[in-house]
Design an enzyme around this catalytic site. Structure first.
Site, short mmCIF file in Angstrom:
data_model
loop_
_atom_site.label_atom_id
_atom_site.label_comp_id
_atom_site.label_asym_id
_atom_site.label_seq_id
_atom_site.Cartn_x
_atom_site.Cartn_y
_atom_site.Cartn_z
N GLY A 107 49.00 86.02 44.68
CA GLY A 107 48.97 87.48 44.69
C GLY A 107 50.37 88.02 45.01
O GLY A 107 50.97 87.57 45.99
N PRO A 108 50.87 88.95 44.21
CA PRO A 108 52.23 89.47 44.47
C PRO A 108 52.35 90.09 45.86
O PRO A 108 53.40 90.01 46.49
CB PRO A 108 52.44 90.51 43.37
CG PRO A 108 51.13 90.72 42.73
CD PRO A 108 50.28 89.53 43.01
N ASP A 109 51.26 90.69 46.37
CA ASP A 109 51.32 91.28 47.72
C ASP A 109 51.63 90.21 48.76
O ASP A 109 52.31 90.46 49.75
CB ASP A 109 49.99 91.98 48.05
CG ASP A 109 48.77 91.06 47.91
OD1 ASP A 109 48.77 90.21 46.99
OD2 ASP A 109 47.84 91.18 48.72
C1 LIG Z 1 43.81 87.99 47.72
C2 LIG Z 1 44.06 89.33 47.04
C3 LIG Z 1 42.82 89.75 46.29
C4 LIG Z 1 44.35 90.37 48.16
O1 LIG Z 1 44.48 91.64 47.57
P1 LIG Z 1 44.32 93.02 48.37
O2 LIG Z 1 43.33 92.83 49.45
O3 LIG Z 1 45.69 93.35 48.92
O4 LIG Z 1 43.92 94.04 47.35
C5 LIG Z 1 45.32 89.25 46.13
O5 LIG Z 1 46.41 88.79 46.85
C6 LIG Z 1 45.09 88.37 44.92
O6 LIG Z 1 44.50 88.78 43.95
N1 LIG Z 1 45.58 87.08 44.97
C7 LIG Z 1 45.51 86.14 43.90
C8 LIG Z 1 45.16 84.77 44.37
C9 LIG Z 1 46.12 84.17 45.39
O7 LIG Z 1 46.88 84.87 46.04
O8 LIG Z 1 46.11 82.93 45.53
K LIG Z 2 47.42 94.49 50.66
#
Ligand SMILES: CC(C)(COP(=O)(O)O)[C@@H](O)C(=O)NCCC(=O)O
Ligand SMILES: [K+]
Ligand SMILES: Nc1ncnc2c1ncn2[C@@H]1O[C@H](COP(=O)(O)OP(=O)(O)O)[C@@H](O)[C@H]1O
Length: 259
Positions: A107-109
Site C-alpha cells: 500500500g502506498p500509504d
Molecule cells: C492495508 C490498506 C488497505 C490500508 O489502507 P487505509 O486503511 O489507509 O485506507 C492499504 O495499505 C492497502 O491497500 N495495502 C495493500 C496491501 C499491502 O500493503 O500489503
Molecule cells: K491511512
C-alpha cells in the site's frame, strides 16, 4: 507550492505545502466517481473561503484506492498544468528500500509512512496507522520497509458487529471506564476498545521480539489519540505523518530525478 493528496479507503486529505509548512489541510470522503472538475470546485471554494492564495506548481498523490488516481491526474493536469507524482508508480523514486516478497504491491500509504517515520525518527520503527484498516509498518535500521501487519480497522470492526448480529446497534468507539459492560453498547465498546489495546500491545511486542532490536512505535491516523489515552501504546503520536512523508518523497524526486 505543493499540493499533497493522501487518499485512504475512507477519507482523502489535501494539504498545501509552501516549502516550509502546511498552509492548509482539508479532508473529503473518498469517492472514486468524483471528477477532476468536482475536485477543483471543492478545493477552490475552500481556498477562497480561507483566503488562501497558493500558486500550486506540483502535485503528489498516494492512493490506497487505485480507481481515484485517474481523475486526480486529470485534476492536476487541467487545473495546475502539472503531471502528478504518484507513489508506487515506477517513475516515483523512494528514498528507502522495500524488502518484501517479489510481486507484492505494498500500500502506498505504508511506503509513505515508512519514509516519514524514518525521516523524523531514524530506523528500527513500527508505524501504527489507524485508518480503514489498522496497519503496522516495520522500518528497518536503514529505513527500508520490511513488511508488517494488516488488521481490521476499529470502525470496521464495530460496523461488522452491527451488520452481522441482528441485536447489536451501531455504536461509536470510545474509551470505556470499565471492562465489564453492564449494557449492550458498553459491552461492544469494551470489546473493541480493550481488544484493540491488547492487539496493538501484543503485535508490537511480537514485532520487537522477531526483529531482535529495540524499536520505537509511532502512532498516526484519526483514532490513534483515543487509544493513547492513558495507555502509552506509542512513543510518539503524529497526526500529520503520512502527509509529511509526501513532502519528503516529493523533495527526493526533485533532487534525484534526471529532468
Ligand atoms: C492495508 C490498506 C488497505 C490500508 O489502507 P487505509 O486503511 O489507509 O485506507 C492499504 O495499505 C492497502 O491497500 N495495502 C495493500 C496491501 C499491502 O500493503 O500489503
Ligand atoms: K491511512
Ligand atoms: N478524529 C476521529 N474521531 C473518530 N473517528 C475518526 C476520526 N478520524 C477518523 N475517524 C474514523 O476512522 C476511520 C478511518 O479514517 P481515516 O483515518 O480517515 O481512514 P483512511 O485513511 O483509511 O481513509 C473512519 O471510519 C473515520 O470515520
Amino acid at each position: 507550492m505543493l499540493l499533497a493528496i493522501d487518499v485512504g479507503n475512507t477519507n482523502t486529505v489535501f494539504s498545501i505545502w509552501d516549502g516550509d509548512r502546511f498552509i492548509a489541510t482539508w479532508r473529503a470522503s473518498t469517492e472514486h466517481q468524483r471528477t477532476a472538475d468536482q475536485y477543483y470546485v471543492w478545493l477552490s471554494t475552500l481556498m477562497k473561503f480561507q483566503k488562501i492564495e497558493a500558486d500550486i506548481s506540483d502535485v503528489i498523490v498516494s492512493s490506497t484506492v487505485p480507481r481515484v488516481v485517474f481523475n486526480l491526474r486529470v485534476f492536476a493536469d487541467r487545473y495546475f498544468n502539472t503531471r502528478p507524482l504518484v507513489v508506487g508508480r515506477p517513475d516515483c523514486l523512494l528514498p528507502v528500500d522495500v524488502r518484501v516478497d517479489q510481486g507484492t504491491a505494498v500500500g502506498p500509504d505504508r511506503l509513505v509512512n515508512t519514509v516519514a517515520g524514518f525521516d523524523r525518527h531514524g530506523g528500527d520503527l513500527v508505524v501504527v496507522d489507524f485508518g480503514t484498516a489498522t496497519t503496522f509498518d516495520v522500518v528497518d535500521a536503514d529505513g527500508a520497509y520490511i513488511g508488517g501487519v494488516i488488521a481490521p480497522g476499529v470502525n470496521l470492526s464495530l460496523q461488522a458487529l452491527h451488520e452481522a448480529a441482528a441485536a447489536l446497534p451501531h455504536v461509536d468507539v470510545t474509551k470505556p471506564d470499565r471492562v465489564i459492560g453492564t449494557n449492550t453498547v458498553a459491552c461492544m465498546q469494551s470489546g473493541v476498545f480493550w481488544g484493540y489495546v491488547g492487539l496493538v500491545r501484543g503485535i508490537c511486542e511480537r514485532i520487537r521480539a522477531e526483529h531482535g532490536r529495540p524499536m520505537r512505535v509511532i502512532g498516526t491516523g484519526g483514532l490513534a489519540p483515543l487509544f493513547q489515552q492513558g495507555e502509552a501504546l506509542f512513543d510518539a503520536f503524529e497526526a500529520d505523518l503520512t502527509i509529511h512523508g509526501l513532502t519528503v518523497i516529493h523533495k527526493y524526486n526533485k533532487e534525484n530525478k534526471p529532468s
